[in-house]
Design a protein around this motif. Structure first.
Motif, PDB file in Angstrom:
ATOM      1  N   ASP A 196       0.830  -1.213   0.000  1.00 35.07           N
ATOM      2  CA  ASP A 196       0.000   0.000   0.000  1.00 35.07           C
ATOM      3  C   ASP A 196       0.860   1.257   0.000  1.00 35.07           C
ATOM      4  O   ASP A 196       0.568   2.223  -0.726  1.00 35.07           O
ATOM      5  N   GLU A 209       0.976   4.109  -2.905  1.00 36.81           N
ATOM      6  CA  GLU A 209       0.738   5.508  -2.563  1.00 36.81           C
ATOM      7  C   GLU A 209       1.918   6.390  -2.971  1.00 36.81           C
ATOM      8  O   GLU A 209       1.739   7.526  -3.436  1.00 36.81           O
ATOM      9  N   TRP A 229       1.922   9.513  -5.619  1.00 37.58           N
ATOM     10  CA  TRP A 229       2.452  10.831  -5.240  1.00 37.58           C
ATOM     11  C   TRP A 229       3.569  11.260  -6.177  1.00 37.58           C
ATOM     12  O   TRP A 229       3.629  12.425  -6.582  1.00 37.58           O
ATOM     13  N   THR A 247      -3.933  13.944  -9.081  1.00 34.13           N
ATOM     14  CA  THR A 247      -4.079  12.496  -8.997  1.00 34.13           C
ATOM     15  C   THR A 247      -5.169  12.042  -9.981  1.00 34.13           C
ATOM     16  O   THR A 247      -5.957  12.857 -10.455  1.00 34.13           O
ATOM     17  N   CYS A 274       3.929  13.800   1.250  1.00 38.98           N
ATOM     18  CA  CYS A 274       4.372  12.408   1.093  1.00 38.98           C
ATOM     19  C   CYS A 274       4.667  11.769   2.441  1.00 38.98           C
ATOM     20  O   CYS A 274       4.303  10.612   2.693  1.00 38.98           O
ATOM     21  N   THR A 287       1.094  11.192   4.202  1.00 38.97           N
ATOM     22  CA  THR A 287       0.198  10.219   3.589  1.00 38.97           C
ATOM     23  C   THR A 287       0.836   8.852   3.413  1.00 38.97           C
ATOM     24  O   THR A 287       0.200   7.823   3.667  1.00 38.97           O
ATOM     25  N   VAL A 288       2.082   8.819   2.986  1.00 37.79           N
ATOM     26  CA  VAL A 288       2.753   7.536   2.726  1.00 37.79           C
ATOM     27  C   VAL A 288       3.417   7.007   3.994  1.00 37.79           C
ATOM     28  O   VAL A 288       3.095   5.919   4.480  1.00 37.79           O
ATOM     29  N   GLN A 336       0.879   6.796   7.307  1.00 37.20           N
ATOM     30  CA  GLN A 336      -0.063   5.685   7.254  1.00 37.20           C
ATOM     31  C   GLN A 336       0.644   4.342   7.352  1.00 37.20           C
ATOM     32  O   GLN A 336       0.128   3.410   7.975  1.00 37.20           O
ATOM     33  N   TYR A 337       1.841   4.227   6.761  1.00 37.71           N
ATOM     34  CA  TYR A 337       2.572   2.957   6.844  1.00 37.71           C
ATOM     35  C   TYR A 337       3.019   2.675   8.275  1.00 37.71           C
ATOM     36  O   TYR A 337       2.867   1.559   8.786  1.00 37.71           O
TER      37      TYR A 337
END
Length: 264
Positions: free
Chosen positions: A10, A14, A18, A28, A68, A71-72, A75-76
């Protein structure tokens, strides 16, 4: 194996979205369908009132990098932290006090984020700005990319999607309520396939579709059943009808016997 590395996959997807959209000042795929792009709201506020609302520069390099990271990377890390705490069972009463405190801290952080996201949603519905907390923190606002643009998705496609969505939800609601034997019995008069009346199928119990270990006959039609299947159906339903011919079953008889009838 894919489930084990799902957070990494995921995050990688993502990051690709980005890298080839926001990093190169492009919308996007979802925003492109809606004719939207990101704008640096800080530069617009410093400039003052704009003429059409579409003017303004895109995001700065620092805004893109922080977007980045949030969001990346954010969330990870959160997904991995949750899976690790669940695997280690930090919330169990047998765990050490430090593990339990960490678990309660994670729960409070998650609850706070959900409450903040809900509050941001209410503000977004009121003002129409910053649909997420990340966009509000970075002052990255979605605006129209161009004043005139043809609709990329037709209403016909959207209506078809709505119809199929409602139809699938209706099936998910009704299918658990349907009985396969009753449906088969209902469709039997309209069926052109008479293979169920062959001798090979007559040897199987029409309820469990297995060879009866203790075969009994339903009277008066004399179709063969398992004793347990026929007995439970007759006990549960006073007006039970044969699953093969839909004739009312009034008694049971052991297969091969002519005298031992069991009335209902």
């Amino acid at each position: 194996m894919l489930f084990q590395y799902e957070p990494e996959l995921d995050a990688f997807l993502e990051f690709l979205i980005w890298r080839f959209s926001i990093w190169v000042d492009k919308p996007t795929p979802g925003n492109a369908l809606m004719n939207l792009r990101y704008r640096d709201e800080r530069a617009v506020e410093a400039r003052g009132k704009v003429r059409t609302g579409l003017e303004g520069p895109g995001l700065t390099v620092s805004q893109k990098i922080w977007y980045c990271v949030a969001t990346v990377g954010g969330q990870y890390i959160w997904a991995r932290l949750q899976s690790f705490s669940a695997f280690r069972r930090w919330g169990d009463t047998e765990q050490r006090s430090l593990a339990r405190r960490s678990w309660h801290l994670l729960q409070r952080i998650e609850g706070f984020c959900k409450a903040a996201s809900f509050g941001n949603l209410l503000v977004f519905l009121l003002t129409g700005r910053y649909r997420s907390l990340i966009e509000r923190a970075l002052k990255a606002r979605l605006v129209y990319g161009s004043p005139h643009m043809n609709r990329a998705v037709s209403f016909e496609y959207m209506n078809r999607q709505l119809v199929w969505n409602e139809f699938s939800e209706m099936l998910l609601l009704l299918l658990p309520l349907l009985n396969s034997s009753s449906v088969k019995k209902l469709l039997q008069p309209f069926s052109k396939d008479k293979s169920s009346n062959l001798e090979g199928d007559e040897a199987l119990c029409p309820i469990c579709q297995a060879t009866p270990s203790t075969p009994f006959l339903a009277l008066p039609c004399q179709h063969r059943y398992c004793y347990y299947c026929l007995r439970t159906r007759c006990s549960a339903t006073m007006a039970f009808r044969c699953s093969r011919c839909s004739e009312p079953v009034v008694a049971m008889q052991r297969h091969g016997s002519s005298s031992s009838n069991i009335t209902r």
